[in-house]
Design a protein around this motif. Structure first.
Motif, PDB file in Angstrom:
ATOM      1  N   VAL A  73       0.540  -9.357 -35.761  1.00 12.99           N
ATOM      2  CA  VAL A  73       1.063  -9.542 -37.148  1.00 12.99           C
ATOM      3  C   VAL A  73       0.503  -8.364 -38.069  1.00 12.99           C
ATOM      4  O   VAL A  73      -0.564  -8.067 -37.934  1.00 12.99           O
ATOM      5  CB  VAL A  73       0.483 -10.671 -38.177  1.00 12.99           C
ATOM      6  N   PRO A  74       1.359  -7.646 -38.662  1.00  9.22           N
ATOM      7  CA  PRO A  74       1.273  -6.336 -39.475  1.00  9.22           C
ATOM      8  C   PRO A  74      -0.203  -6.808 -40.489  1.00  9.22           C
ATOM      9  O   PRO A  74      -0.196  -8.067 -40.840  1.00  9.22           O
ATOM     10  CB  PRO A  74       2.235  -5.947 -40.282  1.00  9.22           C
ATOM     11  N   ALA A  75      -1.066  -5.829 -40.738  1.00 13.32           N
ATOM     12  CA  ALA A  75      -2.219  -5.852 -41.486  1.00 13.32           C
ATOM     13  C   ALA A  75      -1.883  -6.755 -42.739  1.00 13.32           C
ATOM     14  O   ALA A  75      -2.950  -7.662 -43.048  1.00 13.32           O
ATOM     15  CB  ALA A  75      -3.125  -4.736 -41.854  1.00 13.32           C
ATOM     16  N   GLY A  76      -1.037  -6.409 -43.632  1.00 18.25           N
ATOM     17  CA  GLY A  76      -1.210  -6.809 -45.147  1.00 18.25           C
ATOM     18  C   GLY A  76      -0.310  -8.149 -45.147  1.00 18.25           C
ATOM     19  O   GLY A  76      -0.114  -8.879 -46.086  1.00 18.25           O
ATOM     20  N   ARG A  77       0.471  -8.604 -44.124  1.00 19.53           N
ATOM     21  CA  ARG A  77       1.202  -9.672 -43.847  1.00 19.53           C
ATOM     22  C   ARG A  77       0.300 -11.021 -44.418  1.00 19.53           C
ATOM     23  O   ARG A  77       0.980 -11.806 -45.050  1.00 19.53           O
ATOM     24  CB  ARG A  77       2.151  -9.898 -42.491  1.00 19.53           C
ATOM     25  N   VAL A  78      -0.587 -11.369 -43.725  1.00 22.48           N
ATOM     26  CA  VAL A  78      -1.240 -12.409 -43.835  1.00 22.48           C
ATOM     27  C   VAL A  78      -1.829 -12.516 -45.389  1.00 22.48           C
ATOM     28  O   VAL A  78      -1.710 -13.587 -45.973  1.00 22.48           O
ATOM     29  CB  VAL A  78      -2.608 -12.628 -42.976  1.00 22.48           C
TER      30      VAL A  78
END
Length: 99
Positions: A73-78
């Motif tokens: 998952v891309p870093a900022g998505r969570v």
């Protein structure tokens, strides 16, 4: 050519990493026996047209041992999802306060 929405869905699939590794194995197997792996051979292994378009470059990299594709998952998505959840909760509380 697969529909862009199907390719986007394949890229967001939760089993993307597993399917990419399986495709890389299929590519390795066919490359060893035939010298190359074709679209038809990958489709015969159970991959849809959208999956082939979405995963083929990462699978080629895995099959050749070049680069490990980013399958997380891309870093900022969570963090972004958590912020959206918090904003919705705030709006819900404000709506309840008005009623």
């Amino acid at each position: 050519m697969a529909a862009p929405s199907k390719v986007a869905a394949a890229l967001k699939a939760p089993d993307r990493a597993i399917r990419t590794e399986i495709m890389a194995d299929v590519m390795r197997r066919h490359e060893a026996s035939d010298g190359a792996c074709t679209f038809a051979q990958i489709a015969a292994a159970g991959f849809s047209e959208a999956e082939i378009e979405a995963y083929r470059d990462d699978a080629r990299g895995l099959a050749c041992g070049r680069v490990e594709p980013v399958l997380t998952v891309p870093a900022g998505r969570v963090e972004g999802v958590a912020l959206v959840r918090e904003a919705r909760a705030i709006r819900a509380r404000q709506a309840e306060a008005r009623v």
